[in-house]
Motif scaffolding. Structure first.
Motif, mmCIF file in Angstrom:
data_model
loop_
_atom_site.group_PDB
_atom_site.id
_atom_site.type_symbol
_atom_site.label_atom_id
_atom_site.label_comp_id
_atom_site.label_asym_id
_atom_site.label_seq_id
_atom_site.Cartn_x
_atom_site.Cartn_y
_atom_site.Cartn_z
ATOM 1 N N TYR A 165 0.968 -0.820 0.258
ATOM 2 C CA TYR A 165 0.159 -0.053 0.180
ATOM 3 C C TYR A 165 1.229 1.035 -0.128
ATOM 4 N N GLN A 166 1.602 0.688 0.202
ATOM 5 C CA GLN A 166 3.102 2.680 0.749
ATOM 6 C C GLN A 166 4.028 2.409 -0.741
ATOM 7 N N LYS A 178 -12.306 3.340 -0.782
ATOM 8 C CA LYS A 178 -13.245 3.629 -1.668
ATOM 9 C C LYS A 178 -12.961 2.208 -3.161
ATOM 10 N N ASP A 179 -11.488 2.424 -3.865
ATOM 11 C CA ASP A 179 -11.431 1.852 -4.951
ATOM 12 C C ASP A 179 -10.722 0.551 -4.350
ATOM 13 N N MET A 180 -10.865 -0.368 -2.928
ATOM 14 C CA MET A 180 -10.302 -1.341 -2.871
ATOM 15 C C MET A 180 -12.359 -2.257 -2.393
ATOM 16 N N PRO B 147 -5.162 1.478 -11.190
ATOM 17 C CA PRO B 147 -4.049 0.019 -11.299
ATOM 18 C C PRO B 147 -3.282 -0.882 -10.424
ATOM 19 N N GLU B 148 -2.463 0.213 -9.327
ATOM 20 C CA GLU B 148 -1.760 -0.947 -9.289
ATOM 21 C C GLU B 148 -2.663 -1.427 -7.618
ATOM 22 N N VAL B 149 -4.502 -1.322 -7.550
ATOM 23 C CA VAL B 149 -5.004 -1.726 -6.393
ATOM 24 C C VAL B 149 -6.279 -2.360 -6.877
ATOM 25 N N ILE B 150 -5.973 -2.581 -8.617
ATOM 26 C CA ILE B 150 -6.416 -3.792 -9.191
ATOM 27 C C ILE B 150 -5.338 -5.201 -9.588
ATOM 28 N N LEU B 155 -3.621 -10.153 -7.578
ATOM 29 C CA LEU B 155 -2.152 -10.906 -7.268
ATOM 30 C C LEU B 155 -1.725 -11.661 -5.886
ATOM 31 N N SER B 156 -2.625 -10.892 -4.928
ATOM 32 C CA SER B 156 -2.016 -11.085 -3.735
ATOM 33 C C SER B 156 -3.163 -12.845 -3.450
ATOM 34 N N THR B 157 -3.874 -12.091 -3.966
ATOM 35 C CA THR B 157 -5.154 -13.536 -3.765
ATOM 36 C C THR B 157 -4.444 -14.675 -4.985
ATOM 37 N N LEU B 158 -4.011 -14.427 -6.247
ATOM 38 C CA LEU B 158 -2.755 -15.607 -6.312
ATOM 39 C C LEU B 158 -1.873 -16.116 -5.496
ATOM 40 N N ARG B 159 -1.491 -15.291 -5.068
ATOM 41 C CA ARG B 159 -0.125 -15.663 -4.359
ATOM 42 C C ARG B 159 -0.232 -16.049 -2.857
#
Lengths: 189, 189
Positions: A165-166, A178-180, B147-150, B155-159
DNA sequence: TTACAAAACTAACGTTTGTTAGTTAGAATC
DNA sequence: GATTCTAACTAACAAACGTTAGTTTTGTAA
């Protein structure tokens, strides 16, 4: 009057090192060096390495437990509860991102009652989350996918949020929430 | 003719132990004991502990790299590429779930050139994924979220799939793929 | 100035660590 | 039958580990 005790300073430094290399790979000498003192001096403030881990992990685990209990007692829809859980994770991540590494990666090095307690808290937490999801499916609020897939898709993302996140500049917390919420609830297509 | 070498057996046992306790917390004596031999005997087959880690991690990293290159060269939509990436992760997880723990949690204990190579491969992988997502947004295939949130939500879920996919009974691989694609792409509401 | 507590120090302890050296038993090859 | 190879062994090493004991320095209050 000092605003933080020396003990608290040690915990902060330790959590930073634990995040970088993991609990086992960090020695008491590493922690001491990062504070500019000798390893033996640490023992004036803490009982040992294990106390550092259990303090870090159990403190956070209790934050999550309390947060989840608050969510559970709300009266809104299941979807709004999930949104609250997402925000809970983001809030905790933002002001304890270092300690989250220990909780995620090093909890298995807890000993005795601490280990037992942590595992219990984690199971309860997941069970509560699972229950929200199941009710949401029953109520027709959520797509009828395998609850386990939904649960861990969301939880995996939230649990590893501290890792990224950072990294890319400063994402404003409210924008991030909001985005998440949008991505996790409504997908990306 | 033996179907697997002794060296390969050691690697399998080591990956199992690494998953349970992490690389640093597993000693050569632990690995030896799990195989019913003495620690020194391991050195007839491998050069040292570090080789176990680098073999495990770099092998997998190359699988991911090759898989991503294949996806990159496809001609379909960006969404279909993302679907392929999801399936790639699931396939690798299903038949290398132990080694994935080392890749996720212990890569930082790689040394020298191995560390450098791994970090490079991981950055390239993420950059390729990010590129797919950005093109998808530009083409109007994806919601215009950060894009970073997506990227890191998926990726977190897959990893961390390796942590939970086999916990609750046997989820059929194809069912899992279908559910995960649905959840990650179209959300849960 | 003295007294006291907090927080640092040096030195050392018993273990565990990864690894090396040299040896031995059994199987495969010549 | 002699030789080589494979894969185990025992013994030991130097380094690093968490931790303890006892001592000295430092800052504050009486």
């Amino acid at each position: 009057m000092n605003v933080t005790t020396r003990k608290e300073e040690i915990i902060v430094v330790a959590s930073r090192l634990f995040k970088e290399k993991g609990y086992t790979a960090v020695s008491m000498r590493d922690i001491a060096q990062a504070m500019g003192i000798k390893a033996a001096s640490l023992y004036n403030h803490i009982s040992g390495k294990q106390e550092l881990l259990s303090t870090l992990v159990l403190r956070l685990a209790e934050d999550f437990t309390l947060g989840m209990e608050a969510v559970q007692q709300e009266s809104g829809s299941q979807v709004s509860k999930i949104r609250k859980v997402i925000e809970l994770h983001i809030d905790i991540t933002v002001n304890a991102s270092e300690a989250l590494a220990a909780l995620n990666n090093d909890w298995m090095h807890l000993e005795g009652e601490d280990l037992h307690r942590f595992v219990g808290m984690r199971e309860t937490y997941e069970e509560n989350f699972r229950s929200i999801i199941k009710k949401g499916i029953e109520a027709g609020e959520l797509q009828p996918h395998h609850p386990e897939v939904i649960l861990f898709s969301i939880l995996s993302t939230l649990r590893t949020l501290y890792l990224w996140y950072q990294k890319r500049g400063k994402l404003d917390v409210n924008v991030l929430k909001k985005d998440m919420v949008a991505v996790l609830l409504r997908g990306i297509v």
